[in-house]
Scaffold this motif. Structure first.
Motif, mmCIF file in Angstrom:
data_model
loop_
_atom_site.group_PDB
_atom_site.id
_atom_site.type_symbol
_atom_site.label_atom_id
_atom_site.label_comp_id
_atom_site.label_asym_id
_atom_site.label_seq_id
_atom_site.Cartn_x
_atom_site.Cartn_y
_atom_site.Cartn_z
ATOM 1 N N GLU A 39 7.617 -6.198 0.237
ATOM 2 C CA GLU A 39 6.257 -6.736 0.157
ATOM 3 C C GLU A 39 5.393 -6.337 1.349
ATOM 4 O O GLU A 39 4.222 -6.718 1.433
ATOM 5 N N GLY A 40 5.951 -5.544 2.264
ATOM 6 C CA GLY A 40 5.195 -5.090 3.418
ATOM 7 C C GLY A 40 5.164 -6.107 4.535
ATOM 8 O O GLY A 40 5.647 -7.238 4.406
ATOM 9 N N PHE A 41 4.610 -5.705 5.663
ATOM 10 C CA PHE A 41 4.393 -6.594 6.800
ATOM 11 C C PHE A 41 2.895 -6.803 6.987
ATOM 12 O O PHE A 41 2.122 -5.839 6.925
ATOM 13 N N PRO A 42 2.461 -8.035 7.247
ATOM 14 C CA PRO A 42 1.052 -8.230 7.606
ATOM 15 C C PRO A 42 0.757 -7.598 8.958
ATOM 16 O O PRO A 42 1.626 -7.532 9.834
ATOM 17 N N LEU A 43 -0.455 -7.125 9.125
ATOM 18 C CA LEU A 43 -0.908 -6.508 10.370
ATOM 19 C C LEU A 43 -1.987 -7.366 11.006
ATOM 20 O O LEU A 43 -2.894 -7.850 10.319
ATOM 21 N N TYR A 44 -1.896 -7.548 12.307
ATOM 22 C CA TYR A 44 -2.962 -8.212 13.070
ATOM 23 C C TYR A 44 -3.369 -9.540 12.423
ATOM 24 O O TYR A 44 -4.523 -9.745 12.055
ATOM 25 N N ASP A 45 -2.385 -10.424 12.288
ATOM 26 C CA ASP A 45 -2.643 -11.768 11.741
ATOM 27 C C ASP A 45 -3.269 -11.724 10.359
ATOM 28 O O ASP A 45 -4.133 -12.548 10.017
#
Length: 338
Positions: A172-178
């Motif tokens: 599902e991916g990683f969130p970036l910068y909050d």
């Protein structure tokens, strides 16, 4: 008995070198307690050999900082070294320790130690005289100054002899910068910086690249493929596609800059071409450049793009001839809405 003493300085133990000022040697247990190690430098055996067939050593380019533990010199009943115990010396770390990436040769020291580091769990390494490069593996938690959420992984010797890792994001991916964006695929940490190879999403845009560099305040991308999906409700965006463009994203300012390198952008569902730069924000898409439509060309320092329309307060205008090879009408400083 009574041969213990306190000292500070440098301890060379096989391929490990400890620097500190609060050490205690205990003769009975034949160990050194390392209460305050400023840094630990490590050498590893490479696959290269010297003239005598011995492995050539290479210095690991990152130190382990703020470490404490016990250095077991040999078995307590083998102080004279009459027997061979190849597993000695042994180092047992007792607390968390840290690897930082704030040296100037890593992008000018942009990765600050207060929020960008790898926190090592306590670990044990034996055979300090001859351990293999593959055995140099430290488990722990990675903190990336808010680029990614903290996650657990392992660092090990990279091809440039720095400590880092290469891993994949979850499906599902990683969130970036909050949560300003999302990233999918490979994350790579070394003394080359924090890099990515995969897909980056921001607003309705998607960039695919094998050359992404993540910084605490920005991300630089050379995208092989880039798209902005059309949005027809709320804040509108046109459909945009491009290949081989340069991107600079400032997530905390909520702005992404897109720069043409070779081929122009295609815009409005591939109907027209656009040459120049674009600026993507939550408030819309703007640009500086020239827009070539079927029968005319427009140039402006500030275009405003909607889903299927554009406008500009100050625009140059060129109307093409019937065969589209020459211009039959020219205009400048026009207010245009199309």
């Amino acid at each position: 008995k009574n041969r213990g003493f306190d000292f500070g300085g440098i301890i060379n133990a096989g391929l490990f070198t400890f620097y500190g000022n609060d050490f205690h040697f205990d003769y009975d247990t034949f160990k050194i307690t390392l209460n305050n190690v400023d840094s630990l430098n490590i050498k590893v055996q490479t696959e290269r050999t010297d003239l005598y067939g011995k492995s050539v050593l290479a210095a690991v380019k990152n130190s382990i900082k703020l470490i404490s533990g016990n250095l077991l010199i040999d078995k307590s009943d083998n102080k004279s070294g009459l027997k061979s115990y190849p597993e000695y010396p042994v180092f047992i770390s007792s607390e968390y320790s840290f690897v930082f990436y704030n040296v100037n040769n890593i992008w000018g020291g942009v990765y600050k130690p207060e929020n960008f580091y790898f926190k090592l769990d306590p670990f044990v390494i034996d055979s300090l005289d001859n351990f293999s490069t593959k055995s140099l593996n430290f488990k722990g938690e990675f903190f990336s100054a808010g680029i990614f959420p903290p996650f657990y992984d392992s660092i090990y010797t990279r091809p440039d002899y720095s400590l880092g890792f290469r891993r994949k994001t979850p499906t599902e991916g990683f969130p970036l910068y909050d949560g300003k964006g999302k990233f999918f695929n490979d994350i790579d940490l070394s003394n080359q910086g924090l890099k990515g190879n995969g897909k980056l999403e921001y607003l309705s845009s998607s960039a695919t690249s094998d050359s992404i560099v993540f910084f605490p305040d920005s991300t630089k991308v050379h995208a092989q493929d880039f798209t902005i999906a059309q949005r027809t409700t709320g804040i509108e965006f046109p459909n945009v596609t491009a290949t081989n463009i340069d991107i600079e994203w400032f997530p905390h300012k909520d702005v992404m800059y897109l720069e043409q390198t070779k081929e122009p952008f295609t815009i409005f569902n591939d109907k027209y071409t656009y040459s120049g730069s674009l600026k993507l924000q939550p408030i819309g898409l703007t640009g500086k450049g020239s827009l070539d439509i079927e029968k005319a060309a427009f140039g402006s320092n500030l275009f405003y793009f909607d889903a299927m329309a554009f406008n500009s307060d100050t625009t140059s205008f060129s109307l093409k001839s019937i065969d589209k090879s020459e211009f039959t009408m020219l205009g400048s400083n026009l207010n245009v809405k199309v």
